[in-house]
Design an enzyme around this catalytic site. Sequence first.
Site, PDB file in Angstrom:
ATOM      1  N   SER A 123       1.182  -1.216  -0.302  1.00  0.00           N
ATOM      2  CA  SER A 123       0.472  -0.213  -0.201  1.00  0.00           C
ATOM      3  C   SER A 123       0.321   0.947   0.100  1.00  0.00           C
ATOM      4  CB  SER A 123      -0.509  -0.951   1.347  1.00  0.00           C
ATOM      5  OG  SER A 123      -0.021  -0.019   2.642  1.00  0.00           O
ATOM      6  N   THR A 165      -2.341  -5.153   1.847  1.00  0.00           N
ATOM      7  CA  THR A 165      -3.144  -4.541   1.809  1.00  0.00           C
ATOM      8  C   THR A 165      -2.855  -4.364   3.223  1.00  0.00           C
ATOM      9  OG1 THR A 165      -5.097  -5.277   0.473  1.00  0.00           O
ATOM     10  CG2 THR A 165      -5.492  -4.626   2.602  1.00  0.00           C
ATOM     11  N   THR A 191      -4.051  -0.189  -0.839  1.00  0.00           N
ATOM     12  CA  THR A 191      -4.301  -1.185  -1.073  1.00  0.00           C
ATOM     13  C   THR A 191      -3.617  -0.661  -2.707  1.00  0.00           C
ATOM     14  OG1 THR A 191      -4.046  -3.350  -1.579  1.00  0.00           O
ATOM     15  CG2 THR A 191      -6.277  -2.016  -2.266  1.00  0.00           C
ATOM     16  N   ARG A 251      -8.282  -2.754 -12.924  1.00  0.00           N
ATOM     17  CA  ARG A 251      -8.643  -4.061 -12.006  1.00  0.00           C
ATOM     18  C   ARG A 251      -9.460  -2.500 -10.713  1.00  0.00           C
ATOM     19  NH1 ARG A 251      -7.253  -5.776  -7.119  1.00  0.00           N
ATOM     20  NH2 ARG A 251      -9.031  -7.601  -6.490  1.00  0.00           N
ATOM     21  N   GLY A 310     -10.005  -3.638  -6.585  1.00  0.00           N
ATOM     22  CA  GLY A 310     -10.524  -4.982  -5.464  1.00  0.00           C
ATOM     23  C   GLY A 310     -11.388  -4.115  -4.322  1.00  0.00           C
ATOM     24  N   ASP A 311     -11.202  -4.978  -3.416  1.00  0.00           N
ATOM     25  CA  ASP A 311     -12.715  -4.681  -2.752  1.00  0.00           C
ATOM     26  C   ASP A 311     -12.471  -3.315  -1.469  1.00  0.00           C
ATOM     27  OD1 ASP A 311     -10.090  -6.574  -1.699  1.00  0.00           O
ATOM     28  OD2 ASP A 311     -11.568  -6.515   0.474  1.00  0.00           O
ATOM     29  N   THR A 354      -8.722  -8.650   3.719  1.00  0.00           N
ATOM     30  CA  THR A 354      -7.541  -8.666   3.124  1.00  0.00           C
ATOM     31  C   THR A 354      -7.420  -9.557   2.634  1.00  0.00           C
ATOM     32  OG1 THR A 354      -4.920  -8.712   3.312  1.00  0.00           O
ATOM     33  CG2 THR A 354      -5.541  -9.177   4.967  1.00  0.00           C
ATOM     34  N   GLY A 355      -7.002  -9.548   0.711  1.00  0.00           N
ATOM     35  CA  GLY A 355      -7.243 -11.199   0.755  1.00  0.00           C
ATOM     36  C   GLY A 355      -7.405 -11.550  -1.083  1.00  0.00           C
ATOM     37  N   GLY A 363      -9.352 -10.020  -3.904  1.00  0.00           N
ATOM     38  CA  GLY A 363     -10.879  -8.951  -3.773  1.00  0.00           C
ATOM     39  C   GLY A 363     -12.020  -9.395  -4.469  1.00  0.00           C
TER      40      GLY A 363
HETATM   41  N1  ASP Z   1      -7.862  -7.127  -1.361  1.00  0.00           N
HETATM   42  C1  ASP Z   1      -6.481  -6.725  -2.261  1.00  0.00           C
HETATM   43  C2  ASP Z   1      -7.649  -6.424  -3.524  1.00  0.00           C
HETATM   44  O1  ASP Z   1      -7.892  -7.772  -3.925  1.00  0.00           O
HETATM   45  C3  ASP Z   1      -5.843  -7.040  -1.841  1.00  0.00           C
HETATM   46  C4  ASP Z   1      -4.926  -8.193  -0.216  1.00  0.00           C
HETATM   47  O2  ASP Z   1      -5.849  -7.499   0.341  1.00  0.00           O
HETATM   48  O3  ASP Z   1      -4.220  -8.652  -0.511  1.00  0.00           O
HETATM   49  O4  ASP Z   1      -6.979  -6.033  -3.954  1.00  0.00           O
END
Ligand code: ASP
Length: 316
Positions: free
Chosen positions: A73, A182, A200, A210, A212-213, A232-233, A235
């Site tokens: 980030s 993130t 992030t 793109r 994400g979440d 986090t993960g 998205g």
């Molecule tokens: N959630 C974030 C995304 O998908 C990436 C992450 O949290 O690792 O952009």
Amino acid sequence: MSPPTITGSWSIAIHGGAGEIDRSAPADLQQAYRESLSRALAVGRDALADGAAALDVVELTVRTLEEDPLFNSGRGAAFDALGGHELDASIMDGATLACGAVAGVRTVRNPVRLARQVLERSGHVLLVGSGAEAFADALGPDLIERVANTWFDTDMRRVELERRQAAGAAPGLFAAAPWRGTVGTVVRDREGRLAAATSTGGLTGKRYGRVGDTPLIGAGTYANGLVAVSCTGIGEEFIRHGIARDVAARVQHASASLRAAADAVIRTVLRPGSGGLIAVDALGQIVVSFNTEAMYRGAATSAGRFEVGLFPGECQ
Ligand code: ASP
């Protein structure tokens, strides 16, 4: 909603992403992450002990993590498929449901700071790309510092992109752990107010454009009078299931404890290996839940708790 409050106590949890590291990682790298997490957690702890408001503390702590090149980030953000950086961030005030977010910004040094200004001054919730940058232009450099896109470059993230490209990974395929990261913070302040913020660089090698979440309220970030959540993960998975709001809804409508709500979402809604979340409730209880091998995280409270962790069994 009339959440129970214990005035005077405070709680904070932070995360620096899930799934990037495993126990075989060099000990000095693991130690560097622990030290970085401790530094950021101490910044939030000190602000809360001084009586700062939850919304200010989540912004301050996420900004501290954005400045740390170890985390994906701000500086240290992942590279996209074109070799540049597009950054996403959001922030939410649980006391008022006011929220702000930016997506796909390329020159804003601290995206969470711009997200806070979207909350305060834009009349909107989410600004993207050139529109978000134009809003930053209008706010001026004293409030929103700008940098060249290359300022976010780090060797560590470039190696990740090169590895991903060498492996011939197709755009959109992010099941393997190393392509993510993130940062986020959740807080309950002395007045019982809750807030959450997340920031992030997204997934390494993501398609240009793109999102994400992280900047999507209800997916990567959510806060109300009962809970504050930062995720986090991968998205796309978190968007699909509206994960942050799902945790809050289970507490709000099904009277689930925060632990039960968070674990149910992580274990039964998300696919294994997708990611994790941190959350805090109105009583100041902190929950960490993840379904990856590791998650960078830390927690502190006015009762004297101060701990950071990387692997299962630490800092729950
Ligand atoms: N959630 C974030 C995304 O998908 C990436 C992450 O949290 O690792 O952009």
